[in-house]
Design an enzyme around this catalytic site. Structure first.
Site: not given
Length: 153
Positions: A43-45, A48
């Site tokens: 999710g963070c990738t 970002a």
């Protein structure tokens, strides 16, 4: 939780290069401050890389993008290089900024409870006030939502 129109809490955090970044030094420009739980997770990738893909549009609008997580500087270097992130990830290892913005708290995942950073984003107006507070955001389409919330220059 921070209310829109309230002063944005100032902070001093370290970039992946060890440079100290202060929110107050960015007055006069809109700032996108997105908090995310951990470098190089799905999710963070996605989030970002969404900001990376829309980076030119943010630049045209004069905005500074800052991603904040509790990961250390070395982790941010690997994350930034692996995904060619053009903006600055900041290390909030002691979660001082996260606590000031109300994003540090209890989280539940797969039936387990832990403390950590919640996925929240704040658009800071050039005068240093919170223009938009976005809580519980989803990575998909988030950069587009943030662009809509950016104050017009």
């Amino acid at each position: 939780m921070l209310e829109e129109g309230a002063p944005a809490p100032d902070f001093e955090l370290s970039s992946e290069s060890g440079e100290i970044v202060r929110l107050s030094d960015l007055r006069g420009k809109p700032v996108v401050l997105f908090f995310y739980p951990k470098d190089d997770t799905p999710g963070c990738t996605k989030e970002a890389c969404g900001f990376r893909d829309a980076y030119d549009v943010f630049q045209e609008r004069g905005a500074v993008i800052l991603g904040v997580s509790p990961d250390d500087e070395a982790s941010h270097v690997r994350f930034r290089e692996k995904y060619s992130l053009p903006y600055t990830p900041l290390a909030d290892r002691d979660h001082e900024a996260a606590e000031a913005y109300g994003v540090w708290g209890e989280k539940r995942s797969y039936g387990r409870t832990s403390m950590g950073i919640k996925r929240y984003t704040f658009v800071i107006a050039p005068d240093g006030s919170v223009a938009k507070a976005m809580y519980g955001v989803k990575p998909d389409g988030h950069p587009e939502q943030v662009l809509e919330a950016l104050p017009q220059a």
